[in-house]
Design an enzyme around this catalytic site. Structure first.
Site, PDB file in Angstrom:
ATOM      1  N   GLU A  63      -3.192   4.962   1.902  1.00  0.00           N
ATOM      2  CA  GLU A  63      -4.500   5.038   0.903  1.00  0.00           C
ATOM      3  C   GLU A  63      -5.489   4.246   0.449  1.00  0.00           C
ATOM      4  O   GLU A  63      -4.910   3.047   0.722  1.00  0.00           O
ATOM      5  CB  GLU A  63      -3.593   5.885  -0.439  1.00  0.00           C
ATOM      6  N   GLY A  84       1.020  -0.822  -0.014  1.00  0.00           N
ATOM      7  CA  GLY A  84       0.309   0.093  -0.363  1.00  0.00           C
ATOM      8  C   GLY A  84       0.706   1.417  -0.074  1.00  0.00           C
ATOM      9  O   GLY A  84       1.522   1.359  -0.167  1.00  0.00           O
ATOM     10  N   TYR A  85       0.093   2.665  -0.012  1.00  0.00           N
ATOM     11  CA  TYR A  85       0.819   3.463  -0.183  1.00  0.00           C
ATOM     12  C   TYR A  85       0.511   4.878   0.614  1.00  0.00           C
ATOM     13  O   TYR A  85      -0.474   5.137   0.809  1.00  0.00           O
ATOM     14  CB  TYR A  85       0.971   4.186  -1.783  1.00  0.00           C
ATOM     15  N   LEU A  86       1.177   5.332   1.816  1.00  0.00           N
ATOM     16  CA  LEU A  86       1.406   6.520   2.112  1.00  0.00           C
ATOM     17  C   LEU A  86       1.187   7.202   1.646  1.00  0.00           C
ATOM     18  O   LEU A  86       0.610   8.664   2.155  1.00  0.00           O
ATOM     19  CB  LEU A  86       1.987   6.286   3.299  1.00  0.00           C
TER      20      LEU A  86
END
Length: 155
Positions: free
Chosen positions: A82, A28-30
């Site tokens: 996100e 996942g992406y912060l």
């Protein structure tokens, strides 16, 4: 910070006879901004936090910093990411002295397969295996951070 020099290709044939090993990946992406992204990844039984800079004008080079994390910390950070996740199985394929990483995507990106090859310098020559298809290096649609926002199933 280290520089990552990478080329990406679609996969058009059977690479499986040459697979050395395979690992399930969830990420996942912060932050998934084009000029920088912060990724959290679970690879098998290891966690990683990675920061990548924007891509060079050639589309091949960008800054990359990576730090290994305990799995528990990676799971906690994934909960802060996100919306959307990347699910894939990464197959390591050795060919003609190079290691290709073939990502076989699942979930919302089911059906997409991308081979990545890291190089020492941008114009480094390499032999292309027969299963390597069209080059998509620099095409932002194929960035993992883009596949979260606009998955392959919606193309």
């Amino acid at each position: 910070m280290a520089l990552e020099i990478e080329r990406k290709f679609l996969v058009r044939g059977d690479f499986r006879p040459d697979v050395v090993n395979s690992t399930r990946i969830q990420q996942g992406y912060l932050c998934s901004a084009p000029e920088r992204c912060v990724r959290v990844r679970l690879t098998g039984d290891q966690g990683f936090l990675t920061i990548k800079g924007g891509t060079s004008t050639s589309g091949l080079t960008r800054y990359e910093w990576e730090h290994q994390l305990p799995v528990t910390e990676a799971l906690e950070l994934l909960s802060l990411c996100e919306p959307g996740r990347i699910e894939k199985v990464r197959h390591r394929v050795d060919f003609a002295g190079k290691t290709f990483e073939v990502d076989e995507f699942g979930g919302d990106n089911q059906g997409l397969m991308i081979a990545e090859l890291e190089l020492e310098f941008e114009d480094e020559p390499f032999e292309r295996p027969g299963w390597l298809g069209q080059e998509v290096t620099g095409d932002a649609r194929y960035y993992n951070s883009s596949l979260i926002r606009k998955p392959y199933r919606d193309w």
